[in-house]
Design an enzyme around this catalytic site. Structure first.
Site, PDB file in Angstrom:
ATOM      1  N   CYS A 112       0.820  -1.216   0.000  1.00  0.00           N
ATOM      2  CA  CYS A 112       0.000   0.000   0.000  1.00  0.00           C
ATOM      3  C   CYS A 112       0.855   1.267   0.000  1.00  0.00           C
ATOM      4  O   CYS A 112       0.366   2.353  -0.317  1.00  0.00           O
ATOM      5  CB  CYS A 112      -0.941   0.003   1.193  1.00  0.00           C
ATOM      6  SG  CYS A 112      -1.898  -1.509   1.288  1.00  0.00           S
ATOM      7  N   HIS A 256      -3.638   6.810   2.924  1.00  0.00           N
ATOM      8  CA  HIS A 256      -4.032   5.532   2.342  1.00  0.00           C
ATOM      9  C   HIS A 256      -5.430   5.193   2.860  1.00  0.00           C
ATOM     10  O   HIS A 256      -5.693   5.275   4.056  1.00  0.00           O
ATOM     11  CB  HIS A 256      -3.022   4.473   2.755  1.00  0.00           C
ATOM     12  CG  HIS A 256      -3.423   3.085   2.391  1.00  0.00           C
ATOM     13  ND1 HIS A 256      -3.944   2.768   1.158  1.00  0.00           N
ATOM     14  CD2 HIS A 256      -3.379   1.925   3.095  1.00  0.00           C
ATOM     15  CE1 HIS A 256      -4.206   1.479   1.119  1.00  0.00           C
ATOM     16  NE2 HIS A 256      -3.877   0.938   2.278  1.00  0.00           N
ATOM     17  N   ASN A 286     -10.132  -0.476  -0.069  1.00  0.00           N
ATOM     18  CA  ASN A 286      -8.667  -0.429  -0.027  1.00  0.00           C
ATOM     19  C   ASN A 286      -8.115  -0.887  -1.377  1.00  0.00           C
ATOM     20  O   ASN A 286      -8.229  -2.060  -1.730  1.00  0.00           O
ATOM     21  CB  ASN A 286      -8.174  -1.344   1.103  1.00  0.00           C
ATOM     22  CG  ASN A 286      -6.659  -1.346   1.239  1.00  0.00           C
ATOM     23  OD1 ASN A 286      -5.951  -0.825   0.391  1.00  0.00           O
ATOM     24  ND2 ASN A 286      -6.182  -1.950   2.310  1.00  0.00           N
TER      25      ASN A 286
END
Ligand code: COA
Length: 329
Positions: A112, A256, A286
């Site tokens: 990520c 994020h 996500n």
């Protein structure tokens, strides 16, 4: 010399998977997913699309905004953990699809935090005078590595891509527009908290590990959650400190988008008020390396980012890896 973000772009697949859809697949509820994660829906790639197709669309959007052509690029970096192939890099495939004949191309594997790693690398190459223009992409097709029988992970992930064009600006003031600082970190002792056990060279795919579902993302959500808040705050403060900028000077925190409670925890600890925190998690879930550049592009296209604004981007993910970048718009 500064490295300035000239253009942003994003692309998310058309297919939408809503929480109501998940109620039909696993034992879950819209209420559980929304209250625990903030996610309402996510985008899922079609059978005919690939990661590099997402990169192409996001990258082209960023090039269009920057007003440069693919041939002007010196470097393409793709942050991804869901590449088209093990060999070659997705960036090499994107180079061909874009027609960026004059560029280097490579992938960055930092989960990520992959986009922020890519941005930091591009920044370094530019300020050292090695290149003038880079296309940095974060792109993922997590749906192809998601176990849709595991309710604790499948509701979290989505597909998409985001990109930026970063360009050298000669003679710019050191406190002018551009990437001001980055901080990157890893902790390889906690790899197994978030990983895909099979499918690499250690455990090539075979009948047994396909059956045991080791080809899918496995995560210890609770432990990741706590580490994410702590690490993202630490990275944010280190990037700010390097640039000599304080948290109250920040115009936007672009975190994020993994879990709304993680984001709220980070913002609270950093004392950044809600109205300065950019959120789009409810639409995309996500998307790993794609999440920060998708959010940056959305904020940019909404006209929220003004010249001179300090934009703080921060991410955390598998590896474990994490990082933050401070940009002056
Ligand atoms: N629907 C309904 N119940 C679910 C569920 C779902 N989709 N997923 C898990 N549950 C259940 C669990 O089975 C557990 O039930 P039990 O108490 O009967 O065993 C209960 O909910 C609580 O599970 P827990 O894992 O403690 O929930 P949580 O509040 O920690 O939330 C996450 C789970 C995954 C949302 C949360 O840990 C998280 O977001 N972690 C970080 C994940 C992440 O962002 N990873 C990427 C970082 S880049």
């Amino acid at each position: 010399m500064n490295a300035v973000i000239r253009g942003t772009g994003a692309y998310t697949p058309e297919k939408v998977l809503t929480n109501a859809d998940f109620e039909k697949i696993v034992d879950t509820s819209d209420e559980w997913i929304v209250t625990r994660t903030g996610i309402k829906e996510r985008r899922i790639i079609s059978e005919s699309e690939t990661n590099s197709d997402l990169c192409l669309r996001a990258g082209q959007n960023a090039l269009d905004m920057a007003g440069i052509s693919a041939a002007d690029l010196d470097m393409i970096i793709v942050g991804t953990v869901t590449p088209d192939y093990n060999l070659p890099s997705t960036a090499a495939v994107v180079q061909e699809k874009l027609g960026a004949a004059n560029s280097a191309a490579f992938d960055v594997v930092a989960a990520c935090a992959g986009f922020l790693h890519g941005l930091s690398i591009a920044h370094g190459f530019i300020v050292n005078g090695n290149i003038r223009r880079a296309l940095v992409i974060g792109s993922e097709v997590l749906s192809r590595f998601t176990d849709y029988s595991d309710r604790s992970t499948c509701v979290l992930f989505g597909d998409g891509a985001g990109a930026v064009v970063v360009e050298a600006e000669d003679g710019a003031a050191p406190n002018g527009s551009g990437v001001l600082s980055s901080y990157l970190k890893a902790d390889g002792t906690k790899t197994e908290l978030l990983w895909i056990p099979a499918g690499g060279s250690t455990k090539p795919l075979d009948e047994n590990n396909i059956k045991s579902r080791e080809r899918y993302i496995t995560m210890s959500g609770n432990e990741i959650y706590k580490l994410a808040v702590r690490s993202m705050c630490d990275a944010a403060l280190k990037a700010l400190d390097k640039a000599g900028v304080s948290t109250d000077e920040i115009s936007w925190l672009i975190p994020h988008q993994a879990n709304i409670r993680i984001i709220e925890g980070v913002a609270k600890r950093l004392k950044i008020p809600d109205q300065k925190v950019f959120l789009n998690i409810e639409k995309y879930g996500n998307t790993s390396a794609a999440s920060v550049p998708i959010a940056l592009d959305e904020a940019n296209r909404k006209g929220l980012l003004k010249k001179g604004d300090y934009i703080l981007m921060v991410a955390f993910g598998g590896g474990l890896t994490w990082g933050a970048s401070l940009v002056r718009w």
